[in-house]
Motif scaffolding. Sequence first.
Motif, short mmCIF file in Angstrom:
data_model
loop_
_atom_site.label_atom_id
_atom_site.label_comp_id
_atom_site.label_asym_id
_atom_site.label_seq_id
_atom_site.Cartn_x
_atom_site.Cartn_y
_atom_site.Cartn_z
N GLY A 375 34.37 24.82 10.57
CA GLY A 375 34.03 23.44 10.01
C GLY A 375 34.81 22.61 10.00
O GLY A 375 36.12 22.56 10.52
N ALA A 376 34.30 21.36 9.63
CA ALA A 376 35.20 20.09 9.76
C ALA A 376 36.56 20.00 8.93
O ALA A 376 37.55 19.73 9.31
CB ALA A 376 34.42 18.98 9.44
N ASP A 377 36.29 20.71 7.75
CA ASP A 377 37.54 20.76 6.77
C ASP A 377 38.43 21.90 7.35
O ASP A 377 39.85 21.67 7.30
CB ASP A 377 37.07 21.50 5.37
CG ASP A 377 36.38 20.48 4.69
OD1 ASP A 377 36.24 19.17 4.95
OD2 ASP A 377 35.90 20.84 3.38
N GLY A 378 38.13 22.86 8.02
CA GLY A 378 39.12 23.81 8.65
C GLY A 378 39.81 23.00 9.87
O GLY A 378 41.15 23.21 9.84
N VAL A 379 39.06 22.06 10.40
CA VAL A 379 40.00 21.11 11.31
C VAL A 379 41.01 20.28 10.71
O VAL A 379 42.11 20.26 11.19
CB VAL A 379 38.88 20.61 12.53
CG1 VAL A 379 39.83 19.59 13.38
CG2 VAL A 379 38.14 21.65 13.37
N GLY A 380 40.29 19.53 10.07
CA GLY A 380 41.09 18.63 9.16
C GLY A 380 42.38 19.03 8.44
O GLY A 380 43.36 18.30 8.61
N SER A 381 42.24 20.27 7.83
CA SER A 381 43.34 20.77 7.35
C SER A 381 44.65 21.14 8.38
O SER A 381 45.68 21.07 7.80
CB SER A 381 42.81 22.11 6.67
OG SER A 381 42.48 23.03 7.34
N LEU A 382 44.18 21.56 9.42
CA LEU A 382 45.23 21.56 10.53
C LEU A 382 45.98 20.38 10.52
O LEU A 382 47.28 20.24 10.91
CB LEU A 382 44.77 22.18 11.63
CG LEU A 382 44.30 23.72 11.80
CD1 LEU A 382 43.48 23.89 13.06
CD2 LEU A 382 45.41 24.35 11.12
N PHE A 383 45.26 19.31 10.89
CA PHE A 383 45.77 17.77 10.92
C PHE A 383 46.58 17.49 9.71
O PHE A 383 47.79 17.00 9.89
CB PHE A 383 44.77 16.89 11.27
CG PHE A 383 45.16 15.58 11.89
CD1 PHE A 383 46.18 15.62 12.85
CD2 PHE A 383 44.71 14.22 11.52
CE1 PHE A 383 46.68 14.65 13.57
CE2 PHE A 383 45.29 13.10 12.18
CZ PHE A 383 46.16 13.33 13.14
N ASP A 384 46.22 17.85 8.70
CA ASP A 384 46.96 17.61 7.50
C ASP A 384 48.03 18.06 7.53
O ASP A 384 49.28 17.67 7.11
CB ASP A 384 46.08 18.13 6.17
CG ASP A 384 45.10 16.87 5.68
OD1 ASP A 384 45.06 15.86 6.17
OD2 ASP A 384 44.19 17.35 4.78
N GLU A 385 48.31 19.58 7.81
CA GLU A 385 49.36 20.09 7.90
C GLU A 385 50.75 19.48 8.71
O GLU A 385 51.69 19.49 8.40
CB GLU A 385 49.22 21.72 8.67
CG GLU A 385 48.64 22.63 7.51
CD GLU A 385 48.56 23.96 8.04
OE1 GLU A 385 49.59 24.55 8.55
OE2 GLU A 385 47.58 24.54 8.09
#
Length: 497
Positions: A375-385
């Motif tokens: 999901g997009a949130d899963g990818v985006g949360s990695l970038f947030d990290e």
Amino acid sequence: MRSHLLNETTADLYRRSVTEGVDRVAAKLATTQRPHTGISVDELAPVINGIDLDKPLADASAVLDELEDVYLRDAVYFHHPRYLGHLNCPVVIPAVLGEAILSAVNSSLDTWDQSIGGTLIERRLIDWTTERIGLGPGADGIFTSGGSQSNFHALLLARDEACRLVMKKALDEGRELTKAELLPKLRIFTSEASHFSVQKSAAMLGLGYEAVISVPVDRNRRMDTAVLALELEECAAEGLFPMAVVATAGTTDFGSIDPLPEIARLADEHSAWMHVDAAYGCGLLASPTRRHLLDGIERADSVTVDYHKSFFQPVSSSAMLVRDRDTLKHATYHADYLNPRRMAEERIPNQVDKSIQTTRRFDALKLWVTLRVMGADGVGSLFDEVIDLAAAGWDIIDADPRFEVVVKPQISTLVFRYVPEGDGIRGDLVDEANLHARKALFASGEAVVAGTKVDGKQYLKFTLLNPQTTTADITAVLDLLAAHAEQFLGESLALHR
């Protein structure tokens, strides 16, 4: 030799060969202790050059044994938490699965009759990305090999669109202006911190390097829009034409995001194409918390995204998106053997109609599988990290008297340099110490960092794209860099006593 072709008779050999290769790589990933062995060109080149390519080995197992010596052992492993070098990300497993599938099926995305579902999957992902950007219902785009090609493609469209509009205006005024007369008068505006592909694109488009006007940056390394406004006014006063303004959402050196809303206003005011190079910052499109950092990108005429940077995809996976799909016609050519004009009339979706490439890999599949699994949130949360990590890294470096850091990061890049205690050490020697520290660290294999120049001085750079990297890793690498720099300075000063 037909036994090596992948088909219905060799499916078992395919399965065994690929499984053995996957096992070897998995074992390597599980046991790698350093991002790099430190091997030199002089050590490795004779080994590779000494291989007789006209004498094949017995089987795939033997080749994998050889690959261990010439590649796998000494490769730079981006998944290691102390790889802090360039804009290379660790990749997510769903994308690697997609890579394995697309390589084996080997679809070519230039025409419908070579790809079928691949065409529709790529088109759906283009639509998904343009929706995330906010480009509107008339948007479209195409997958490319990377940010440089995407920037080139966008500026090709900008050039031909500028020529079309200016020549039409001249004709309306009773004057005839040829393209040959117009090209030397086109100008591209971009910040001094933007990607070098802007200059290269200008040269390849027949405009010359001098067509690019470099706009200074502010203290946060973002384009200075006050200067941009003056440069645009001067351009008009000299009878020149502002072809495009290239804004950057995530500069290579600093991760800085130009003030997109103000740049959009100025580009619109001067009838210039606005391109946003978001090759690095595109991960913010999927961020659950930081999408607002890209506010203004929705006003762009074209956008570059590199999924193989901040979407954690294997190389290559990039795209160039446009607000108005009609502008893509500037790169369209109908070849009778491939995509005759009648196919467009029959609404057959040939992607080569939009692309500057002909044969293209089905790189979109990697992103498709990733989104369907994570999901997009899963990818985006990695970038947030990694953005959070960069903020913590800035605090560490800023508090360390051995280093000076240039600017607080907007995304995940830190630019800094070693500064020795006391006065009297020549600036050029400090530059040499920083350059030496980077080279010595790479040669040791303990970590990999990047380097750049800021205001003519040598700096070091952490590009943080690995969520596995910790503040402890950052601290350890700083200690290693300082030790190498101090040793260099000590030896250099001793020689001059």
